[in-house]
Design an enzyme around this catalytic site. Structure first.
Site, short mmCIF file in Angstrom:
data_model
loop_
_atom_site.label_atom_id
_atom_site.label_comp_id
_atom_site.label_asym_id
_atom_site.label_seq_id
_atom_site.Cartn_x
_atom_site.Cartn_y
_atom_site.Cartn_z
N ASN A 85 0.85 -1.19 0.00
CA ASN A 85 0.00 0.00 0.00
C ASN A 85 0.88 1.25 0.00
O ASN A 85 1.88 1.30 0.73
CB ASN A 85 -0.91 0.00 1.24
N HIS A 98 7.00 -2.03 2.77
CA HIS A 98 6.74 -3.41 3.18
C HIS A 98 5.84 -4.07 2.15
O HIS A 98 4.97 -3.44 1.56
CB HIS A 98 6.13 -3.50 4.58
P1 5GP Z 1 0.01 -1.07 5.93
O1 5GP Z 1 -1.27 -0.71 6.63
O2 5GP Z 1 1.01 0.07 6.09
O3 5GP Z 1 -0.12 -1.52 4.53
O4 5GP Z 1 0.60 -2.32 6.69
C1 5GP Z 1 1.17 -2.23 7.95
C2 5GP Z 1 0.99 -3.57 8.61
O5 5GP Z 1 1.84 -3.62 9.74
C3 5GP Z 1 -0.43 -3.83 9.12
O6 5GP Z 1 -0.93 -4.99 8.49
C4 5GP Z 1 -0.26 -4.00 10.62
O7 5GP Z 1 -1.10 -4.99 11.16
C5 5GP Z 1 1.21 -4.34 10.75
N1 5GP Z 1 1.81 -3.91 11.99
C6 5GP Z 1 1.71 -2.68 12.56
N2 5GP Z 1 2.43 -2.63 13.70
C7 5GP Z 1 3.01 -3.85 13.84
C8 5GP Z 1 3.87 -4.41 14.83
O8 5GP Z 1 4.27 -3.78 15.81
N3 5GP Z 1 4.26 -5.70 14.66
C9 5GP Z 1 3.84 -6.44 13.57
N4 5GP Z 1 4.27 -7.70 13.49
N5 5GP Z 1 3.02 -5.94 12.62
C10 5GP Z 1 2.62 -4.66 12.76
#
Ligand code: 5GP
Ligand code: ZN
Length: 112
Positions: A85, A98
């Protein structure tokens, strides 16, 4: 970057459930899984998102995709989705590049 959650996870300063690690990247299970298998693969170097990939850092991105293919094979994933994203409207909540790897359930297209 000193104040970045995923830089801290990659450095081992914040605990995570590690899937894989090498000199260039780190893979770990998502804390809020959206599929039976859901892990993230990140570069160890701070890159804000896909929009910051250029000729100086694209090598690590190519490497990450090699790692994703290897991990999917090792984990026996025969069908999976890789998602990144970019920006708020697309749902990016962590400003460190990521790639989500999701597998183990039926998925819809187009994504919501
Ligand atoms: P985005 O929303 O930016 O595409 O994805 C970020 C992802 O990171 C989300 O799916 C969220 O659940 C994950 N995430 C956020 N904080 C942490 C964390 O402290 N540890 C882990 N393992 N995942 C995290
Ligand atoms: Zn970072």
């Amino acid at each position: 970057m000193s104040d970045c959650l995923f830089c801290k996870i990659a450095a081992g300063e914040i605990p995570s459930n590690k899937v894989y690690e090498d000199a260039l990247c780190y893979a770990f299970y998502d804390i809020a899984p959206q599929a039976p298998t859901h892990f993230l693969v990140i570069p160890k170097v701070h890159i804000g998102s896909v929009s910051e990939i250029d000729g100086t850092n694209s090598g690590v991105v190519a490497h990450i995709f090699e790692v994703i293919a290897k991990l999917a094979g090792d984990l026996g994933l025969t069908s999976y989705r890789v998602v990144s994203n970019i920006g708020e409207q697309a749902g990016q909540s962590v400003l460190h590049l990521h790639f989500h790897v999701l597998s183990g359930r039926d998925m819809t297209w187009p994504p919501g």
